[in-house]
Write a protein that holds these residues in place. Sequence first.
Motif, PDB file in Angstrom:
ATOM      1  N   THR A  98      45.323  -2.640   7.847  1.00  0.00           N
ATOM      2  CA  THR A  98      45.565  -1.982   9.123  1.00  0.00           C
ATOM      3  C   THR A  98      46.111  -3.025  10.102  1.00  0.00           C
ATOM      4  OG1 THR A  98      43.281  -2.382   9.833  1.00  0.00           O
ATOM      5  CG2 THR A  98      43.745  -0.265   8.782  1.00  0.00           C
ATOM      6  N   PHE A  99      46.680  -2.553  11.194  1.00  0.00           N
ATOM      7  CA  PHE A  99      47.236  -3.481  12.173  1.00  0.00           C
ATOM      8  C   PHE A  99      47.059  -2.892  13.568  1.00  0.00           C
ATOM      9  CE2 PHE A  99      50.593  -0.605  10.998  1.00  0.00           C
ATOM     10  CZ  PHE A  99      51.205  -0.289  12.196  1.00  0.00           C
ATOM     11  N   GLY A 100      47.159  -3.775  14.558  1.00  0.00           N
ATOM     12  CA  GLY A 100      46.995  -3.333  15.934  1.00  0.00           C
ATOM     13  C   GLY A 100      48.298  -2.980  16.611  1.00  0.00           C
ATOM     14  N   ASP A 101      49.396  -3.709  16.273  1.00  0.00           N
ATOM     15  CA  ASP A 101      50.687  -3.477  16.925  1.00  0.00           C
ATOM     16  C   ASP A 101      51.794  -3.836  15.963  1.00  0.00           C
ATOM     17  OD1 ASP A 101      52.475  -2.780  18.855  1.00  0.00           O
ATOM     18  OD2 ASP A 101      52.340  -4.666  19.976  1.00  0.00           O
ATOM     19  N   MET A 102      52.993  -3.210  16.133  1.00  0.00           N
ATOM     20  CA  MET A 102      54.117  -3.449  15.239  1.00  0.00           C
ATOM     21  C   MET A 102      55.419  -3.413  16.027  1.00  0.00           C
ATOM     22  SD  MET A 102      55.192  -1.455  11.707  1.00  0.00           S
ATOM     23  CE  MET A 102      55.408   0.136  12.531  1.00  0.00           C
ATOM     24  N   ALA A 103      56.307  -4.345  15.707  1.00  0.00           N
ATOM     25  CA  ALA A 103      57.651  -4.377  16.298  1.00  0.00           C
ATOM     26  C   ALA A 103      58.662  -4.441  15.167  1.00  0.00           C
ATOM     27  CB  ALA A 103      57.786  -5.569  17.230  1.00  0.00           C
ATOM     28  N   MET A 104      59.791  -3.691  15.290  1.00  0.00           N
ATOM     29  CA  MET A 104      60.786  -3.611  14.220  1.00  0.00           C
ATOM     30  C   MET A 104      62.171  -3.895  14.771  1.00  0.00           C
ATOM     31  SD  MET A 104      59.559  -0.259  12.054  1.00  0.00           S
ATOM     32  CE  MET A 104      59.730   0.802  13.479  1.00  0.00           C
ATOM     33  N   ASP A 105      63.004  -4.477  13.929  1.00  0.00           N
ATOM     34  CA  ASP A 105      64.399  -4.724  14.268  1.00  0.00           C
ATOM     35  C   ASP A 105      65.250  -4.477  13.034  1.00  0.00           C
ATOM     36  OD1 ASP A 105      66.783  -5.485  15.395  1.00  0.00           O
ATOM     37  OD2 ASP A 105      66.408  -7.636  15.161  1.00  0.00           O
ATOM     38  N   PHE A 106      65.956  -3.320  12.999  1.00  0.00           N
ATOM     39  CA  PHE A 106      66.878  -2.975  11.917  1.00  0.00           C
ATOM     40  C   PHE A 106      68.298  -3.134  12.457  1.00  0.00           C
ATOM     41  CE2 PHE A 106      63.052  -1.298  10.265  1.00  0.00           C
ATOM     42  CZ  PHE A 106      63.209  -1.093   8.905  1.00  0.00           C
ATOM     43  N   GLN A 107      69.013  -4.111  11.926  1.00  0.00           N
ATOM     44  CA  GLN A 107      70.359  -4.394  12.417  1.00  0.00           C
ATOM     45  C   GLN A 107      71.401  -3.526  11.715  1.00  0.00           C
ATOM     46  OE1 GLN A 107      71.206  -8.615  12.471  1.00  0.00           O
ATOM     47  NE2 GLN A 107      69.084  -9.142  13.021  1.00  0.00           N
ATOM     48  N   ASN A 108      72.533  -3.328  12.444  1.00  0.00           N
ATOM     49  CA  ASN A 108      73.695  -2.593  11.908  1.00  0.00           C
ATOM     50  C   ASN A 108      73.393  -1.130  11.627  1.00  0.00           C
ATOM     51  OD1 ASN A 108      74.923  -5.158  11.905  1.00  0.00           O
ATOM     52  ND2 ASN A 108      74.374  -5.496   9.748  1.00  0.00           N
ATOM     53  N   LEU A 109      72.520  -0.511  12.406  1.00  0.00           N
ATOM     54  CA  LEU A 109      72.221   0.907  12.176  1.00  0.00           C
ATOM     55  C   LEU A 109      73.402   1.798  12.558  1.00  0.00           C
ATOM     56  CD1 LEU A 109      68.502   1.181  13.328  1.00  0.00           C
ATOM     57  CD2 LEU A 109      69.380   1.686  11.055  1.00  0.00           C
ATOM     58  N   GLY A 110      74.154   1.405  13.570  1.00  0.00           N
ATOM     59  CA  GLY A 110      75.325   2.180  13.981  1.00  0.00           C
ATOM     60  C   GLY A 110      74.978   3.602  14.377  1.00  0.00           C
ATOM     61  N   PHE A 111      75.726   4.580  13.806  1.00  0.00           N
ATOM     62  CA  PHE A 111      75.558   5.983  14.149  1.00  0.00           C
ATOM     63  C   PHE A 111      74.147   6.485  13.820  1.00  0.00           C
ATOM     64  CE2 PHE A 111      75.705  10.444  12.814  1.00  0.00           C
ATOM     65  CZ  PHE A 111      76.089  11.041  13.998  1.00  0.00           C
ATOM     66  N   LEU A 112      73.545   5.935  12.739  1.00  0.00           N
ATOM     67  CA  LEU A 112      72.216   6.385  12.324  1.00  0.00           C
ATOM     68  C   LEU A 112      71.091   5.807  13.186  1.00  0.00           C
ATOM     69  CD1 LEU A 112      72.484   6.269   8.414  1.00  0.00           C
ATOM     70  CD2 LEU A 112      72.333   8.289   9.873  1.00  0.00           C
ATOM     71  N   GLY A 113      71.434   4.943  14.122  1.00  0.00           N
ATOM     72  CA  GLY A 113      70.419   4.306  14.958  1.00  0.00           C
ATOM     73  C   GLY A 113      69.581   5.300  15.729  1.00  0.00           C
ATOM     74  N   SER A 114      70.269   6.284  16.371  1.00  0.00           N
ATOM     75  CA  SER A 114      69.537   7.268  17.170  1.00  0.00           C
ATOM     76  C   SER A 114      68.671   8.162  16.282  1.00  0.00           C
ATOM     77  CB  SER A 114      70.524   8.123  17.973  1.00  0.00           C
ATOM     78  OG  SER A 114      71.446   8.770  17.091  1.00  0.00           O
ATOM     79  N   VAL A 115      69.186   8.491  15.078  1.00  0.00           N
ATOM     80  CA  VAL A 115      68.405   9.309  14.142  1.00  0.00           C
ATOM     81  C   VAL A 115      67.155   8.551  13.689  1.00  0.00           C
ATOM     82  CG1 VAL A 115      68.414  10.475  11.899  1.00  0.00           C
ATOM     83  CG2 VAL A 115      70.469  10.502  13.347  1.00  0.00           C
ATOM     84  N   PHE A 116      67.366   7.276  13.330  1.00  0.00           N
ATOM     85  CA  PHE A 116      66.248   6.464  12.860  1.00  0.00           C
ATOM     86  C   PHE A 116      65.232   6.248  13.979  1.00  0.00           C
ATOM     87  CE2 PHE A 116      64.341   2.235  11.998  1.00  0.00           C
ATOM     88  CZ  PHE A 116      63.737   2.528  10.790  1.00  0.00           C
ATOM     89  N   GLN A 117      65.712   6.000  15.189  1.00  0.00           N
ATOM     90  CA  GLN A 117      64.812   5.782  16.312  1.00  0.00           C
ATOM     91  C   GLN A 117      63.975   7.020  16.602  1.00  0.00           C
ATOM     92  OE1 GLN A 117      64.576   2.677  17.769  1.00  0.00           O
ATOM     93  NE2 GLN A 117      62.704   3.554  18.636  1.00  0.00           N
TER      94      GLN A 117
END
Length: 367
Positions: A98-117
């Motif tokens: 288990t974890f208390g907090d998480m931060a993510m960085d996926f580069q080059n998402l482009g058009f799919l960035g908003s969908v993934f977010q």
Amino acid sequence: MPKSLGVATLNMLNVKAYGLSKFRIASINADFKDMMVETGIQLDEMLVKGNYVLSSFFSKANGPFTVILKKVYVRGSATLMVESDGHLTTDQIKMDITFGDMAMDFQNLGFLGSVFQGIVNSAPNIVFDAMKPFMMQEADKVLRVEINTNIEKMLGDRRLPNSITPLDSAIAMGRKWVRQQGYDPYHVDDMNRTMGVFSVQLSNTWISGISSFYRVGNITAAMLNNTISLRVQLGTQEIIGAGQWEVGFGLMTRVGHVQFTVQHIRATVEISQPLDTRKRPQINDLQFDMGNIQVRCDGAGTLDYVMEFAVNVLPNLLRYQIMDAIENPIKQRVQEKFNAIDVELAMKQMIEKYKKGGKMISFDFKL
């Protein structure tokens, strides 16, 4: 690591986790009867890096990604078993992260960035849930090999009976050792007391049954708040003793024999040792329980019956009070012995002896 996101599929490749060596052990609980160890491990931060491929019906994106997990807590348990051929091996390993907090960085998402977010916002643990089964599977594989390798180094080709637990088997070996050392039957030093013209002597006294000890309850070890503790519950079967007594009053002397039995003696002991080896071990709990006492005397004539009545009735009526009365003095005496132990020096000496010998060492603990 493939993960279906509904409208898209996420594949994470070449994933590596960093920071695992900076763990802290939060707690350990070992149950020697069930051969199970539970542990809790804390990580302030774990960094996960790799490459990803995010694909949908209408687009595709790929590139590197980074996930930072903070306040990570790993809880795991391992259970051992004795196989049919007598070898001790790992039975089950269970883990959860288990974890208390998480931060993510996926580069080059482009058009799919908003969908993934949008998917991440609705299910923030979705990436972690994709990684978790593979992490658990890999940890199970590595730990199983590591535990079995260490068991093999420690026990060699030694076979254990699978009809009783290894703990009870070790206690049986302890009973054998007590007999081999000549402690059962045990010879009690002669006692001689003189008060004016009155004298009492007890000689040639032997006690048998000391090696009949067995496990009454469980035997557990734990580590919490930087302190290791061990709790042991043992008991004996019937203890039998016999000796010769001599009572003198002036010029008059009477000689006789005494026999006594104690139904059982049970003890619960808990000791602890801080991980700070400059500190001394502590005895936290000491409890005794004694069964029915019976005494037989001969040689004093009519006084035999009086002595038997006094010894057989009063101690049995007051044995709980007697046990309570002797617990604290014994506890204080044991603590005095513990206070004389230099834990740090003893550990250094054992390590040096281990290095020179190059093999497992058996230690004799004497008070």
